[in-house]
Design a protein around this motif. Structure first.
Motif, PDB file in Angstrom:
ATOM      1  N   ALA A  97     -16.334 -13.816  26.456  1.00  0.00           N
ATOM      2  CA  ALA A  97     -15.470 -12.632  26.426  1.00  0.00           C
ATOM      3  C   ALA A  97     -16.279 -11.366  26.712  1.00  0.00           C
ATOM      4  O   ALA A  97     -15.823 -10.480  27.450  1.00  0.00           O
ATOM      5  N   SER A  98     -17.466 -11.274  26.145  1.00  0.00           N
ATOM      6  CA  SER A  98     -18.316 -10.107  26.385  1.00  0.00           C
ATOM      7  C   SER A  98     -18.725 -10.009  27.850  1.00  0.00           C
ATOM      8  O   SER A  98     -18.791  -8.907  28.416  1.00  0.00           O
ATOM      9  N   ILE A  99     -19.011 -11.146  28.458  1.00  0.00           N
ATOM     10  CA  ILE A  99     -19.366 -11.135  29.877  1.00  0.00           C
ATOM     11  C   ILE A  99     -18.193 -10.646  30.716  1.00  0.00           C
ATOM     12  O   ILE A  99     -18.343  -9.808  31.615  1.00  0.00           O
ATOM     13  N   TYR A 100     -16.999 -11.149  30.423  1.00  0.00           N
ATOM     14  CA  TYR A 100     -15.818 -10.729  31.170  1.00  0.00           C
ATOM     15  C   TYR A 100     -15.535  -9.236  30.998  1.00  0.00           C
ATOM     16  O   TYR A 100     -15.181  -8.541  31.955  1.00  0.00           O
ATOM     17  N   SER A 101     -15.688  -8.719  29.776  1.00  0.00           N
ATOM     18  CA  SER A 101     -15.326  -7.326  29.524  1.00  0.00           C
ATOM     19  C   SER A 101     -16.429  -6.358  29.943  1.00  0.00           C
ATOM     20  O   SER A 101     -16.158  -5.341  30.594  1.00  0.00           O
ATOM     21  N   ASP A 102     -17.680  -6.668  29.608  1.00  0.00           N
ATOM     22  CA  ASP A 102     -18.757  -5.707  29.797  1.00  0.00           C
ATOM     23  C   ASP A 102     -19.396  -5.764  31.175  1.00  0.00           C
ATOM     24  O   ASP A 102     -19.958  -4.761  31.639  1.00  0.00           O
ATOM     25  N   ILE A 103     -19.333  -6.916  31.824  1.00  0.00           N
ATOM     26  CA  ILE A 103     -20.043  -7.081  33.097  1.00  0.00           C
ATOM     27  C   ILE A 103     -19.081  -7.236  34.275  1.00  0.00           C
ATOM     28  O   ILE A 103     -19.226  -6.577  35.304  1.00  0.00           O
TER      29      ILE A 103
END
Length: 474
Positions: free
Chosen positions: A282-288
């Motif tokens: 989820a962090s990869i999808y949102s932040d990157i």
């Protein structure tokens, strides 16, 4: 395309593992590493780390073990090349000429902290991400693959027959989790988002699809696995489909990280690992990647798993309070044990340090190190966690290593180091398992994951608890 080093790795590894020191404790402890020119990969940062940590280890035999084990993955298992301008890394598990998604991630994980110091390590790990993506796109249910994606499986008699390039097709939740863990770890260490290309994103869609399918909310999974074998744990029951489950939101896993079939398909440590991995994704999808919808999908999935874990995977156990079960079926049936692999219940605090302060984890850990755990074995040589994979009398060094990694008491850590030092049977390496009363009776002379994990333990101790390594006689 570069020259494949897999045959060289096999030869080098086999030769290295056959070397043994003199049995006289006063004799010189000669290195069991391959000669410098025969190693499959070299790193100046790794060599520097070996020197730094070795200088801090007072016990000669423990120092020798570290020097043999920590670089073992690089010394004997790596096939690195550039393909179409991108790094590509294939890492065999050791004495089996195939790459497991789980093992390969774990084998390079101890080098992640060196990624900023050595561009070769950076390329090695980026290349492994790229290779793992190819594997998922080949078959997202499979656990182990060949470098040559046209190669026929040695397990062609399995049903269904693995497609070309697949070594075996044992569905294990953790295989896909490890790919996310490696990608997330690489990005956090480097800030390099180039690995998240269209192929990587397609692979993650396959991961989510498989996870959803294996929740079994739509009925039985299309996945099945049948193997004709004298080992009853080599395949799930009921024609390879496994025991019934109540679809409560957990993900079913046909196999454990040990490659043994599960008893109850909802494997708890692997579901916890999936929850952690989905939050990383989820962090990869949102932040990157700036894909908020995909990020929210992953967060919602992780929250669903968390709720199901809290509701269905924790129970009172006589004398220990509330603990995590190892496997459940959603109907209320629970299996209380552990398997000395990662993920395991013991390893939760290794995978996510926040578990160390979780009272349920601590209760679970007390259970795991007690005689109430059927796979905690005590012998004249050592005590430790075993696995159904190696029978009722063999202890896994990996289990002892994970115990040390999750221990807070320095005496317990020293006790673990002492057992590891006393049970390598003169080989200078860790093994898959050894007999609790006779370390010379061991499985797998060349098991790179266990070796490198042992190295990771000592590197961590050097950083966090150096006075343990300074003890004159562990």
């Amino acid at each position: 395309m570069g020259l494949s080093l897999a045959p060289l790795a096999s030869a080098v590894g086999a030769n290295a593992m056959q070397q043994k020191p003199a049995t006289d404790k006063d004799a010189a402890l000669i290195s069991n590493r391959p000669a410098a020119g025969e190693r499959t990969f070299t790193s100046s940062a790794v060599e520097s780390t070996i020197e730094q940590v070795s200088n801090a280890i007072t016990d000669p035999e423990l120092r020798w073990l570290f020097e043999n084990c920590y670089p073992n993955t690089l010394d004997t298992t790596v096939d690195f090349e550039w393909i179409d301008g991108k790094p590509d890394t294939f890492i065999i598990t050791g004495d089996i000429d195939a790459m497991w998604l789980r093992d390969s991630t774990a084998q390079v994980w101890p080098y992640m902290s060196l990624i900023k110091q050595d561009e070769k390590i950076r390329n090695l790990i980026a290349g492994l991400v790229n290779r793992q993506v190819k594997c998922i796109l080949r078959d997202p249910h499979a656990n182990a693959f060949y470098k040559d994606l046209s190669k026929k499986s040695q397990w062609a008699s399995d049903e269904p027959t693995p497609i070309d390039g697949v070594h075996e097709r044992k569905w294990e939740i953790d295989s896909l989790c490890y790919v996310i863990r490696l990608s997330d770890g690489y990005y956090k260490a480097t800030g390099d988002s180039s690995i998240f290309d269209t192929n990587w994103q397609q692979a993650m869609r396959e991961v989510l699809k498989v996870f959803r399918t294996e929740q079994r909310k739509q009925g039985e999974s299309p996945y099945r696995f049948v193997r004709v074998s004298g080992r009853m744990i080599d395949a799930p029951v009921f024609e390879g489909t496994g025991r019934p489950v109540n679809p409560v939101g957990l993900i079913a896993s046909a196999f454990r990280p040990s490659d043994d079939a599960t008893v109850f398909p909802f494997l708890v440590p692997s579901n916890i690992f999936a929850m952690l991995s989905l939050r990383q994704l989820a962090s990869i999808y949102s932040d990157i990647l700036d894909q908020p919808q995909e990020a929210q999908t992953c967060l919602d999935f992780a929250d669903e798993l968390d709720e199901a874990i809290q509701t269905h995977c924790i129970a009172e156990h006589q004398g220990f309070g509330k603990i995590y079960a190892y496997e459940v079926d959603g109907f209320g049936n629970k299996l209380f044990m552990d398997d000395a692999n990662v993920p395991s219940l013991m390893s939760l605090a290794y995978l996510d340090p926040t578990f160390a302060d979780d009272p349920i984890y601590q209760n679970t850990r007390h259970f795991l190190l007690s005689d109430s755990n059927p796979y905690f074995l005590r012998g004249t040589a050592a005590e430790g966690q075993g696995s159904p994979h190696t029978g009722k009398e063999k202890i896994w060094p990996m289990g002892i290593i994970l115990r040390a990694m999750t221990a807070r008491d320095e005496k317990e850590i020293a006790h673990c180091l002492r057992m590891l030092k006393n049970t390598h049977a003169g080989t200078g390496f860790m093994h898959e398992a050894f007999h609790k009363d006779d370390p010379s009776d061991f499985n797998r002379a060349w098991f790179a994951w266990a070796n490198t994990l042992f190295g990771e333990l000592l590197v961590n101790l050097h950083r966090e608890k150096p006075k343990i390594l300074a003890m004159g006689n562990i």
